[in-house]
Design a protein around this motif. Structure first.
Motif, mmCIF file in Angstrom:
data_model
loop_
_atom_site.group_PDB
_atom_site.id
_atom_site.type_symbol
_atom_site.label_atom_id
_atom_site.label_comp_id
_atom_site.label_asym_id
_atom_site.label_seq_id
_atom_site.Cartn_x
_atom_site.Cartn_y
_atom_site.Cartn_z
ATOM 1 N N MET A 45 0.845 -0.894 -0.180
ATOM 2 C CA MET A 45 -0.273 -0.009 -0.506
ATOM 3 C C MET A 45 0.926 1.602 0.069
ATOM 4 N N ARG A 46 1.767 0.746 0.613
ATOM 5 C CA ARG A 46 2.880 2.630 0.639
ATOM 6 C C ARG A 46 3.343 2.608 -0.568
ATOM 7 N N ARG A 47 3.316 1.067 -1.460
ATOM 8 C CA ARG A 47 4.701 1.946 -2.322
ATOM 9 C C ARG A 47 3.622 1.904 -3.758
ATOM 10 N N ASN A 48 2.313 1.509 -3.677
ATOM 11 C CA ASN A 48 1.489 2.234 -4.212
ATOM 12 C C ASN A 48 1.264 3.778 -4.126
ATOM 13 N N GLU A 52 4.332 11.046 4.851
ATOM 14 C CA GLU A 52 4.349 10.640 6.127
ATOM 15 C C GLU A 52 3.892 11.835 7.036
ATOM 16 N N GLY A 53 3.675 13.128 6.312
ATOM 17 C CA GLY A 53 2.463 14.046 6.216
ATOM 18 C C GLY A 53 1.590 14.088 6.035
ATOM 19 N N LEU A 54 1.387 13.440 5.078
ATOM 20 C CA LEU A 54 -0.811 13.293 4.903
ATOM 21 C C LEU A 54 -0.727 12.723 5.863
ATOM 22 N N VAL A 55 -0.461 11.336 6.842
ATOM 23 C CA VAL A 55 -0.831 10.374 7.111
ATOM 24 C C VAL A 55 -1.136 10.868 8.678
ATOM 25 N N ALA A 85 -3.015 3.500 11.794
ATOM 26 C CA ALA A 85 -2.120 4.272 10.494
ATOM 27 C C ALA A 85 -2.046 3.507 9.116
ATOM 28 N N ALA A 86 -3.045 1.677 9.805
ATOM 29 C CA ALA A 86 -2.118 1.763 8.439
ATOM 30 C C ALA A 86 -4.045 1.488 7.904
ATOM 31 N N ASP A 87 -5.251 2.083 7.963
ATOM 32 C CA ASP A 87 -6.338 2.524 7.648
ATOM 33 C C ASP A 87 -5.691 3.849 7.579
ATOM 34 N N ALA A 88 -4.721 4.756 7.610
ATOM 35 C CA ALA A 88 -5.007 6.412 7.570
ATOM 36 C C ALA A 88 -4.398 6.006 5.334
ATOM 37 N N LEU A 89 -3.722 5.151 5.436
ATOM 38 C CA LEU A 89 -3.138 4.340 3.851
ATOM 39 C C LEU A 89 -3.616 3.943 2.910
#
Length: 333
Positions: free
Chosen positions: A1-4, A93-96, A108-112
């Protein structure tokens, strides 16, 4: 998810680069984008990048590298790959951080997941997290913007989080915002005059402060800096040689002429095969199509791969236009 998400954000930076005038991008705005041009704010991510970068470059001017008469201006067309990767990671990181401040119950996971569903648009992500419309989310954001943007800037390691928070939370009143959005939407390819207009809107009165005395730097450190600058120039010239050959290769294949805008990613890959060491350049660059009447089209993103042969001979394997949203060879793959 982070990579996407990082690939998505990377595409927004490519869009922002393509909209900025090449001369100003090389002189001052590249520094503004790579240091202070985060993609979070109250506008769409590409617009946030442009607005934040123009504001930061004007409010905290960085001494532009002077052309030493040896191709320095051309070399500045090569944007550092690690710098682009760094600003993408920091923006995420700022968006999260901002999303979790507006919506404290979100993990944090739901934020992604919310950010991915919202295409990394902060207002849309808040709307998804709260089950409301984006306009309602923006109203919810308003009284909490100052703290949220300070937290976002700190998480993104912005050079001046407090100044950014005051700028982003006050940007600008609704009438000025509409005018600003209109300006960004009408003028896809921004001219130096457009940048001047944005600068006047975003930084109406620059602080008139006496310049700080230059820092004292030891000779050994100066030698190290000089060596690194020379190494960057040498690498940049080699990359530009490949890009120029790739552009010629593309013209021979398609009949279309290209004018370089900027290089947005370059890597040298070494492979061992049957006792032989092969080197491949893989480069993303932006270029304008040049039409017979000398008019320039919108910048497009191209990918080229070149093999470095003996005696530094370069062989172009391919040079193709790519869709940044689907095909870009990213630094996050």
């Amino acid at each position: 998810m982070r990579r996407n998400l990082l690939n998505l954000i990377h595409g927004y930076y490519l869009e922002a680069f393509s909209r900025l005038p090449p001369g100003l991008l090389r002189a001052t705005l590249a520094h503004g984008v790579l240091v202070g041009g985060h993609c979070f704010g109250r506008l769409r991510p590409p617009h946030n990048i442009i607005v934040n970068a123009v504001w930061y470059a004007a409010a905290f001017p960085h001494p532009a590298a002077t052309d030493d008469g040896d191709g320095g201006d051309d070399v500045r067309a090569v944007l550092p790959t690690d710098g682009i990767a760094r600003i993408c990671h920091r923006s995420l990181e700022g968006l999260v951080a901002a999303l979790r401040h507006y919506c404290p119950s979100v993990s944090a996971a739901d934020a992604l997941y919310h950010l991915m569903d919202a295409n990394a648009d902060l207002g849309s992500a808040i709307a998804l997290a709260n089950g409301t419309s984006k306009s309602s989310a923006l109203r919810v954001m308003a009284p909490r913007n100052l703290v949220a943007f300070q937290l976002a800037a700190e998480a993104a390691r912005h050079p001046n989080p407090a100044a950014f928070a005051h700028f982003a939370s006050a940007l600008p009143t609704i009438n000025a915002k509409n005018s600003l959005l209109q300006h960004l939407l009408i003028n896809y390819m921004l001219s130096p005059g457009n940048i001047d207009h944005l600068t006047n809107v975003l930084v109406p009165e620059l602080p008139d402060e006496p310049p700080l005395p230059p820092p004292t730097i030891r000779p050994r450190v100066l030698d190290c800096i000089s060596s690194q600058k020379q190494q960057f120039k040498d690498t940049g010239r080699r990359v530009l040689d490949v890009v120029n050959m790739a552009s010629q290769h593309y013209t021979l294949q398609t009949g279309e002429q290209l004018v370089l805008h900027s290089v947005s990613g370059a890597s040298l890959v070494n492979e061992e095969e049957e006792g032989l060491s092969n080197c491949y350049y893989q480069i993303n660059f932006l270029a304008n199509r040049k039409y017979p009447d000398s008019a320039l089209g919108f910048p497009v993103v191209l990918f080229t791969e070149a093999t470095v042969l003996a005696h530094d001979e370069i062989c172009i394997n391919l040079c193709v236009i790519v869709d940044p949203a689907k095909e870009i060879v990213s630094c996050f793959a």
